[in-house]
Write an enzyme that holds these catalytic residues in place. Structure first.
Site, mmCIF file in Angstrom:
data_model
loop_
_atom_site.group_PDB
_atom_site.id
_atom_site.type_symbol
_atom_site.label_atom_id
_atom_site.label_comp_id
_atom_site.label_asym_id
_atom_site.label_seq_id
_atom_site.Cartn_x
_atom_site.Cartn_y
_atom_site.Cartn_z
ATOM 1 N N TYR A 1 0.144 -1.556 0.074
ATOM 2 C CA TYR A 1 0.207 -0.486 -0.044
ATOM 3 C C TYR A 1 1.108 1.413 0.123
ATOM 4 O O TYR A 1 1.861 1.257 0.117
ATOM 5 C CB TYR A 1 -1.112 -0.143 1.075
ATOM 6 C CG TYR A 1 -0.347 0.379 2.376
ATOM 7 C CD1 TYR A 1 0.378 -0.687 3.582
ATOM 8 C CD2 TYR A 1 0.000 1.855 2.971
ATOM 9 C CE1 TYR A 1 1.083 -0.876 4.921
ATOM 10 C CE2 TYR A 1 0.672 1.561 4.570
ATOM 11 C CZ TYR A 1 0.859 0.772 4.930
ATOM 12 O OH TYR A 1 1.994 0.923 6.356
ATOM 13 N N CYS A 2 0.527 2.500 -0.091
ATOM 14 C CA CYS A 2 0.865 3.818 -0.312
ATOM 15 C C CYS A 2 -0.331 5.057 -0.033
ATOM 16 O O CYS A 2 -1.189 4.402 0.295
ATOM 17 C CB CYS A 2 1.857 4.162 -0.960
ATOM 18 S SG CYS A 2 0.451 3.536 -2.886
ATOM 19 N N THR A 3 0.447 6.201 -0.184
ATOM 20 C CA THR A 3 -0.770 7.310 0.121
ATOM 21 C C THR A 3 -1.603 7.343 -1.391
ATOM 22 O O THR A 3 -2.695 7.178 -0.324
ATOM 23 C CB THR A 3 -0.254 8.658 0.139
ATOM 24 O OG1 THR A 3 1.650 8.246 0.556
ATOM 25 C CG2 THR A 3 -0.871 9.132 0.495
ATOM 26 N N GLY B 1 -2.375 5.299 -3.649
ATOM 27 C CA GLY B 1 -2.557 3.608 -5.068
ATOM 28 C C GLY B 1 -1.539 4.136 -5.948
ATOM 29 O O GLY B 1 -1.058 3.622 -6.248
ATOM 30 N N ILE C 1 -4.086 4.664 1.296
ATOM 31 C CA ILE C 1 -4.696 4.885 2.662
ATOM 32 C C ILE C 1 -6.236 5.547 2.637
ATOM 33 O O ILE C 1 -6.726 5.514 2.797
ATOM 34 C CB ILE C 1 -3.840 5.352 3.545
ATOM 35 C CG1 ILE C 1 -2.639 4.584 3.377
ATOM 36 C CG2 ILE C 1 -4.161 6.225 4.931
ATOM 37 C CD1 ILE C 1 -0.969 5.391 4.047
#
Ligand SMILES: [Zn+2]
Ligand SMILES: [Zn+2]
Length: 343
Positions: free
Chosen positions: A198-200, A202, A227
């Site tokens: 995952y990241c901020t 996508g 997220i």
């Protein structure tokens, strides 16, 4: 025809306040083949400037990455304009959890070599061969799987203030570094483990998942919309929230609170704190975590040296800087020997 921003940030802030209009902070990205980024750039600037859109947008041959603030009353018109561009039709818009009318104060649309500085040579692998996108509900179930390894694809100063429970959070300054570290750590498990990332918002996972598949990982999953979208779905569907702390964001809000947990510490006194600041000494500008007490004691600076410099008259500060390059601490976010409690 005006193709560039005319107002200063200060003038813009005053205008926004005066207008008293509600604004939405949102972001989106799309990988696509853009033949002439400059033409698209000018087209978007003209259309969006007319809609009072503000923000920071990068356009490259590989696609577009946009972080914006749109007046709520112009949102429908903005959406309609996006839908009029073939490769942006129905693009997923990540709407911020915490709204702030001042999140952006200028409209900057820039043509770049890449939409994310990822340090990857794209010719070596197929970026369209991505991982499996999962929504919040599937993600929650997936990360309980004992064969899953959950990896945070962001940098150290982002995961420090908030991350998913049990996530691996590489201590890295760049995206490129974390790719190698993860690959090394999981070298034995390319086939049997499920790599969940995952990241901020996508965008980093779009590249990372394709990279890992190229490197031989068989089961690669990515949190769709990152997220930001996870939080929206958790709230909307009343799912269990497995994210602890704050989500670091790249506008002047700096972070969105996702849970009440404070998982970081003031870098100067060690007290629980998750508020990022930039050192008040303009020549330093180091990004670090500072509590209210330390901010008062240090006048917002990261070190005694910076505090002394910052107290000098502006002309003297300028004279000190003359002939010197900007401190490289700007690029070493949140890393400095003076910060005793930086982990
Ligand atoms: Zn402190
Ligand atoms: Zn400093």
């Amino acid at each position: 025809m005006q193709l560039y921003n005319k107002l200063s940030a200060k003038e813009r802030a005053a205008l926004i306040e005066e207008a008293g209009k509600q604004r939405l902070t949102l972001s989106f990205y799309q990988y696509a083949n853009i033949g002439n980024p400059q033409i698209l750039r000018n087209h978007l600037f003209l259309a969006w400037d007319a809609l009072e859109v503000l923000g920071r947008i990068y356009i490259a041959n590989e696609g577009i990455n946009a972080q914006l603030s749109v007046p709520a009353e112009n949102f429908e018109a903005f959406k309609k304009h996006l839908d009029s561009i073939t490769f942006l039709e129905n693009v997923r818009l990540n709407v911020a959890v915490e709204q702030d009318d001042m999140s952006f104060l200028k409209l900057k649309v820039k043509v770049r070599h890449k939409i994310v500085a990822d340090g990857l040579n794209d010719d070596t692998f197929d970026v369209t061969n991505k991982g499996i996108h999962v929504d919040a509900e599937t993600f929650n179930a997936l990360i309980e799987d004992e064969n899953a390894v959950l990896v945070d694809m962001r940098n150290h100063y982002e995961s420090e203030i908030g991350h998913f429970k049990n996530a691996v959070t590489p201590d890295v300054d760049t995206f490129r570094d974390s790719l190698d570290i993860i690959e090394e750590q999981l070298a034995e498990h390319k086939e049997d483990k499920k790599l969940v990332m995952y990241c901020t918002g996508g965008i980093r996972c779009e590249k990372a998942s394709a990279y890992y598949k190229h490197k031989g990982f068989k089961n690669v999953y990515q949190l769709e919309g990152g997220i930001i979208e996870y939080t929206r779905q958790v709230n909307e569907k009343e799912l269990e929230n497995k994210f602890l702390g704050k989500n670091f964001v790249f506008d002047h809000r700096r972070a969105e609170k996702i849970s009440d947990d404070i998982i970081a510490n003031c870098h100067q006194c060690g007290e629980p704190c998750d508020t990022h600041v930039n050192c008040e000494n303009e020549a330093c500008h180091l990004l670090f975590i500072q509590c209210k007490n330390c901010a008062a004691e240090m006048n917002g600076c990261c070190s005694d040296e910076c505090k002394e410099i910052n107290a000098l008259p502006y002309e003297e500060q300028k004279a000190l800087r003359r002939g010197k390059h900007n401190s490289n601490k700007i690029f070493k976010k949140g890393r400095s020997e003076v910060l005793k409690f930086k982990k």
